[in-house]
Enzyme design. Structure first.
Site, short mmCIF file in Angstrom:
data_model
loop_
_atom_site.label_atom_id
_atom_site.label_comp_id
_atom_site.label_asym_id
_atom_site.label_seq_id
_atom_site.Cartn_x
_atom_site.Cartn_y
_atom_site.Cartn_z
N TYR A 1 15.33 18.07 43.69
CA TYR A 1 14.44 18.69 43.20
C TYR A 1 13.88 19.22 41.86
O TYR A 1 13.04 19.26 41.09
CB TYR A 1 12.72 19.48 43.90
CG TYR A 1 11.33 20.25 43.89
CD1 TYR A 1 10.96 18.43 44.40
CD2 TYR A 1 11.02 21.00 43.86
CE1 TYR A 1 9.44 19.20 44.06
CE2 TYR A 1 10.14 21.76 43.20
CZ TYR A 1 9.04 19.77 43.56
OH TYR A 1 7.85 20.43 43.35
N CYS B 1 -4.86 5.12 11.57
CA CYS B 1 -3.97 5.28 13.31
C CYS B 1 -3.19 6.40 13.23
O CYS B 1 -3.10 6.52 14.90
CB CYS B 1 -3.41 3.79 13.32
SG CYS B 1 -1.92 3.51 12.71
N THR C 1 0.65 -1.10 0.04
CA THR C 1 0.33 -0.08 0.09
C THR C 1 0.78 1.19 0.73
O THR C 1 0.12 1.80 -0.28
CB THR C 1 -1.03 0.31 1.27
OG1 THR C 1 0.05 -0.33 2.30
CG2 THR C 1 -1.79 -1.15 1.08
N ASP D 1 14.43 14.54 51.59
CA ASP D 1 13.41 14.74 51.87
C ASP D 1 12.92 14.16 52.89
O ASP D 1 12.90 13.38 53.51
CB ASP D 1 12.87 14.58 50.73
CG ASP D 1 11.02 14.98 50.17
OD1 ASP D 1 10.69 15.67 50.15
OD2 ASP D 1 10.58 14.22 51.33
N CYS E 1 -0.20 6.52 7.78
CA CYS E 1 -1.98 5.82 7.37
C CYS E 1 -3.00 7.33 8.26
O CYS E 1 -2.50 8.14 9.58
CB CYS E 1 -2.23 4.69 8.65
SG CYS E 1 -4.19 4.42 8.50
N TRP F 1 18.88 19.25 48.41
CA TRP F 1 17.44 18.63 48.52
C TRP F 1 16.77 19.66 47.16
O TRP F 1 15.98 19.31 46.34
CB TRP F 1 16.32 19.72 49.34
CG TRP F 1 15.33 18.95 49.34
CD1 TRP F 1 14.33 17.68 49.53
CD2 TRP F 1 14.35 20.11 49.22
NE1 TRP F 1 12.86 18.49 49.17
CE2 TRP F 1 13.09 18.75 48.68
CE3 TRP F 1 14.32 21.53 48.14
CZ2 TRP F 1 11.68 19.72 48.37
CZ3 TRP F 1 12.80 22.25 47.88
CH2 TRP F 1 11.40 20.89 47.92
#
Length: 479
Positions: A425, A68, A30, A441, A65, A421
């Protein structure tokens, strides 16, 4: 997954969603390529060719396609070094870096040579960075033509093409049809009131936990959570121009996707906006892969994601302001910062929606620390914010996915008032680093039954390379 023909064909026959976005299938009979979840009748195995990316299929002459829609496939989420660099480059391509400065600028941003970048792309996707970028532009253009009423001129520019002529030429070369063929409702002549998209994810997705996390930290004036949706203002700078507007994100009904609405003022930076949404909502995550590493820890909340950020500087400011105070207290102070230094949005979300922009690094860098102190921020923290803003505004510190994580963490910790920390983060949310782990933490320590961060680090080794997800589960299980 390795592109073994027999394995790929079995996954194709099963329409297994776990392989959606992992590979694409080109059907020689195709000339069309599909996702493995496509609902059309499975082609004969001898007619199938399998590709690691949509770009690789298109370079070989296959067309996407229409059923989809390969442009809606979720992204890949590898964590090895080559895959990390490739995904970092992909994120920068989506943000328009290759349009601004070409492949040399793209390579410089991720810290490799252009030759090495080409090798990485060939290994990961089977195409060059330029070919990948062209395919992404075309797939976005196809999405805009199919799902929005944008005029073709706006579609071309929003997709990253420098001209309508170039867009039409590449479209006809690749797809051998005019762009009007995929337009559902005929050509539009004016910008719509909002642009609407869907971004796929691999299920499960704990949407309620994501919204709860964002709602607890929403900054007044900039963002809010209501009626199952997250909304915020946003500024995207591209080619030296700032584009401001708003977005709204909610879960799409009956689909494994998020529905994203974007203001028309952001139309020309659509790829960058969608890339930010993907990062902020962690849509590249493969929850099955994470769950297998975390074991029992992930069972209570399957599909829990790591909330990212829409702006690294904004996230770093949140982290600094939130040091040693409650989430509610941090929200109050951040709201005052926005009110004092943020600009009014030119295109707010109506009477009751977010209406202000978070202040830029340049704006905070130009202020006196005493101005921040007057808002209720401690003197030491105010000086940290100004130092942070200056580092970002000067270009010496970049806070975005794809940067060298270790070097960026060290640069953050070198700033006054930023410790491990805060740096971790920022790595966890702004740098989208899946192995970030703030060992000091307090909630993490309590959940692990430890009192020393060093012991928590040792315990965390079992969750590598997904320790950021382990942190989110520890936080979530503690509520």
């Amino acid at each position: 997954m390795p592109l073994d023909h027999a394995s790929c064909y079995r996954a194709l026959q099963a329409h297994d969603r776990r392989f959606d976005g992992k590979f694409f299938v080109g059907v020689s009979s195709t000339g069309i390529y599909c996702r493995p979840v496509c609902t059309v009748r499975s082609p004969r195995p001898e007619n199938c060719r399998f590709f690691a990316s949509a770009a690789a299929a298109e370079v070989e002459g296959y067309r996407p396609c229409l059923r989809c829609r390969p442009e809606l496939a979720p992204g890949n989420a590898g964590v090895d070094a080559t895959a990390r660099l490739a995904q970092a480059a992909v994120s920068l391509i989506e943000n328009g870096i290759i349009d601004d400065g070409g492949i040399e600028a793209l390579a410089a941003r991720i810290g490799v040579t252009s030759r090495h970048l080409r090798r990485i792309f060939d290994a990961e996707f089977g195409v060059s960075p330029v070919e990948y970028a062209q395919t992404q532009r075309l797939l976005l253009a196809k999405r805009l033509l199919t799902d929005t009423a944008l005029p073709v001129t706006e579609v071309a520019l929003a997709s990253g093409f420098s001209s309508v002529r170039r867009f039409n030429a590449l479209w006809k070369e690749r797809y051998r049809m005019p762009p009007s063929r995929v337009r559902r409702d005929g050509a539009a002549r004016a910008l719509p009131a909002r642009l609407e998209f869907e971004l796929a994810y691999r299920p499960p997705y704990d949407w309620d936990s994501m919204l709860s996390f964002l709602e607890a930290r929403a900054i007044a004036g900039v963002e809010d959570v209501r009626a199952g949706a997250y909304r915020r203002t946003l500024v995207v700078t591209q080619r030296g121009a700032a584009h401001a507007g708003w977005i709204e994100v909610r879960r799409a009904p009956r689909k494994s996707a998020l529905a994203v609405a974007v203001s028309p003022s952001l139309a020309r930076v659509t790829p960058a906006v969608l890339a930010l949404v993907k990062q902020a909502f962690d849509l590249s995550c493969d929850p099955a892969l994470v769950a297998s590493a975390l074991g029992d820890l992930a069972q209570r909340h399957p599909g829990l994601r790591v909330p990212g950020s829409f702006d690294g500087f904004e996230l770093a400011v949140r982290a600094v302001v939130g040091q040693q105070i409650t989430v509610r207290g941090a929200r109050t102070l951040l709201g005052r910062i926005v009110e004092a230094f943020g600009e009014a949005a030119a295109e707010p979300m109506g009477a009751h929606g977010p209406a202000r922009l978070f202040p830029s690094a340049a704006r905070i860098a130009a202020c006196d620390a005493r101005e921040l102190v007057r808002l209720g921020i401690t003197g030491a923290r105010a000086r940290t914010l100004v130092s942070l803003a200056r580092a970002v505004a000067d270009g010496g510190l970049r806070l975005a996915p794809g940067v060298d994580v270790d070097a960026t963490v060290r640069a953050l910790e070198a700033l006054p008032g930023i410790g491990p920390w805060t740096a971790q983060y920022v790595a966890l949310r702004a740098l989208a680093w899946p192995d970030a782990f703030p060992a000091s933490d307090l909630v993490v320590l309590k959940a692990l039954g430890e009192t020393r961060p060093a012991r928590a680090l040792i315990r965390s080794e079992a969750w590598r390379p997904w320790r950021a997800y382990a942190v989110l589960h520890l936080w979530r299980n503690a509520t």
